[in-house]
Motif scaffolding. Structure first.
Motif, PDB file in Angstrom:
ATOM      1  N   TRP A  41       0.771  -1.166   0.173  1.00  0.00           N
ATOM      2  CA  TRP A  41       0.080  -0.139   0.033  1.00  0.00           C
ATOM      3  C   TRP A  41       0.860   1.248   0.041  1.00  0.00           C
ATOM      4  O   TRP A  41       0.677   2.328  -0.512  1.00  0.00           O
ATOM      5  N   THR A  42       1.979   1.221   0.700  1.00  0.00           N
ATOM      6  CA  THR A  42       2.943   2.409   0.812  1.00  0.00           C
ATOM      7  C   THR A  42       3.473   2.517  -0.743  1.00  0.00           C
ATOM      8  O   THR A  42       3.685   3.902  -1.119  1.00  0.00           O
ATOM      9  N   GLN A  43       3.712   1.510  -1.285  1.00  0.00           N
ATOM     10  CA  GLN A  43       4.381   1.778  -2.637  1.00  0.00           C
ATOM     11  C   GLN A  43       3.466   2.438  -3.733  1.00  0.00           C
ATOM     12  O   GLN A  43       3.720   3.124  -4.544  1.00  0.00           O
ATOM     13  N   ARG A  44       2.093   1.925  -3.520  1.00  0.00           N
ATOM     14  CA  ARG A  44       0.973   2.296  -4.154  1.00  0.00           C
ATOM     15  C   ARG A  44       1.025   3.778  -4.062  1.00  0.00           C
ATOM     16  O   ARG A  44       0.874   4.513  -5.219  1.00  0.00           O
ATOM     17  N   LEU A  45       0.966   4.125  -2.703  1.00  0.00           N
ATOM     18  CA  LEU A  45       0.718   5.763  -2.438  1.00  0.00           C
ATOM     19  C   LEU A  45       1.925   6.556  -3.093  1.00  0.00           C
ATOM     20  O   LEU A  45       1.719   7.605  -3.648  1.00  0.00           O
ATOM     21  N   ILE A  46       3.177   5.916  -3.090  1.00  0.00           N
ATOM     22  CA  ILE A  46       4.279   6.583  -3.396  1.00  0.00           C
ATOM     23  C   ILE A  46       4.087   6.733  -5.103  1.00  0.00           C
ATOM     24  O   ILE A  46       4.328   7.925  -5.499  1.00  0.00           O
ATOM     25  N   GLY A  47       3.893   5.707  -5.634  1.00  0.00           N
ATOM     26  CA  GLY A  47       3.620   5.598  -6.998  1.00  0.00           C
ATOM     27  C   GLY A  47       2.753   6.667  -7.471  1.00  0.00           C
ATOM     28  O   GLY A  47       2.606   7.498  -8.568  1.00  0.00           O
ATOM     29  N   PHE A  48       1.445   6.592  -6.755  1.00  0.00           N
ATOM     30  CA  PHE A  48       0.298   7.468  -6.979  1.00  0.00           C
ATOM     31  C   PHE A  48       0.664   9.059  -6.908  1.00  0.00           C
ATOM     32  O   PHE A  48       0.386   9.704  -7.993  1.00  0.00           O
ATOM     33  N   GLY A  49       1.433   9.352  -5.955  1.00  0.00           N
ATOM     34  CA  GLY A  49       1.649  10.443  -5.568  1.00  0.00           C
ATOM     35  C   GLY A  49       2.758  11.079  -6.713  1.00  0.00           C
ATOM     36  O   GLY A  49       2.574  12.231  -7.225  1.00  0.00           O
ATOM     37  N   ILE A  50       3.599  10.342  -6.998  1.00  0.00           N
ATOM     38  CA  ILE A  50       4.675  10.826  -8.182  1.00  0.00           C
ATOM     39  C   ILE A  50       3.960  10.909  -9.436  1.00  0.00           C
ATOM     40  O   ILE A  50       4.016  12.239 -10.041  1.00  0.00           O
ATOM     41  N   SER A  51       3.116  10.026  -9.825  1.00  0.00           N
ATOM     42  CA  SER A  51       2.379   9.959 -11.248  1.00  0.00           C
ATOM     43  C   SER A  51       1.473  11.140 -11.097  1.00  0.00           C
ATOM     44  O   SER A  51       1.384  11.911 -11.984  1.00  0.00           O
ATOM     45  N   ALA A  52       0.744  11.341  -9.943  1.00  0.00           N
ATOM     46  CA  ALA A  52      -0.273  12.468  -9.990  1.00  0.00           C
ATOM     47  C   ALA A  52       0.405  13.665  -9.862  1.00  0.00           C
ATOM     48  O   ALA A  52       0.101  14.791 -10.447  1.00  0.00           O
ATOM     49  N   GLY A  53       1.554  13.926  -9.306  1.00  0.00           N
ATOM     50  CA  GLY A  53       2.304  15.149  -9.289  1.00  0.00           C
ATOM     51  C   GLY A  53       2.963  15.462 -10.582  1.00  0.00           C
ATOM     52  O   GLY A  53       2.771  16.297 -10.916  1.00  0.00           O
ATOM     53  N   LEU A  54       3.540  14.410 -11.262  1.00  0.00           N
ATOM     54  CA  LEU A  54       3.914  14.843 -12.650  1.00  0.00           C
ATOM     55  C   LEU A  54       2.686  15.075 -13.591  1.00  0.00           C
ATOM     56  O   LEU A  54       2.953  15.973 -14.474  1.00  0.00           O
ATOM     57  N   GLY A  55       1.755  14.564 -13.372  1.00  0.00           N
ATOM     58  CA  GLY A  55       0.713  14.728 -14.215  1.00  0.00           C
ATOM     59  C   GLY A  55       0.063  16.332 -14.092  1.00  0.00           C
ATOM     60  O   GLY A  55      -0.325  16.932 -14.878  1.00  0.00           O
ATOM     61  N   LEU A  56      -0.009  16.750 -12.887  1.00  0.00           N
ATOM     62  CA  LEU A  56      -0.499  17.937 -12.482  1.00  0.00           C
ATOM     63  C   LEU A  56       0.544  18.815 -13.007  1.00  0.00           C
ATOM     64  O   LEU A  56       0.408  20.070 -13.603  1.00  0.00           O
TER      65      LEU A  56
END
Length: 159
Positions: free
Chosen positions: A32-47
């Motif tokens: 779950w931590t790896q998923r949140l980190i991946g989400f944060g990085i991808s969403a941050g890059l997307g924004l």
């Protein structure tokens, strides 16, 4: 041959063949931590790419490229949360398959137009089409969202 192996103490049952989706899901298992980190990085890059796109609003080609890359990153971000297999299955549900396919095709067409050097007018049309496809895709996840969006668009067009 199996009877000889069982006599020698090798009682392994033959593994059943996994489907392609199960193999992908097993390869993509994250904590779950790896998923949140991946989400944060991808969403941050997307924004970041989406914000950067609006700085290049005067250049349709640069805007289209950056905006599309931002959308792809945001789509990948949601894949980190739910997993790639579940996301694909959600996208291919009968209620939203057409929305998802149109959205993905609009992103592909926009990138083809940018890299092929198509006219600015066509690129602007594809950007508008991609924004509309994204809205329709997002509203497909909201109960009665597409009907509300059609009603809003219908009232705006009739004015």
């Amino acid at each position: 041959m199996d009877s000889i192996k069982s006599l020698l103490g090798n009682n392994e049952q033959p593994k059943e063949d996994q489907s392609v989706w199960e193999e992908i899901n097993n390869q993509c298992s994250l904590s779950w931590t790896q998923r949140l980190i991946g989400f944060g990085i991808s969403a941050g890059l997307g924004l970041f790419f989406s914000f950067l796109a609006f700085l290049f609003l005067a250049s349709p080609t640069s805007f289209a490229f950056l905006y599309t890359v931002g959308n792809i990153c945001m789509l990948l971000a949601t894949g980190f949360i739910v997993g790639p297999v579940k996301q694909f299955k959600n996208m291919m549900q009968p209620t939203r398959a057409i929305c998802a396919i149109v959205f993905v095709l609009s992103m592909i067409l926009t990138l083809v137009a940018v890299f092929s050097g198509w006219s600015f007018i066509l690129i602007i049309f594809l950007i508008i089409f991609q924004v509309c496809a994204l809205l329709y895709y997002i509203f497909s996840y909201i109960p009665y969202g597409r009907e509300c969006l059609r009603g809003i668009c219908g009232s705006v067009v009739s004015v």
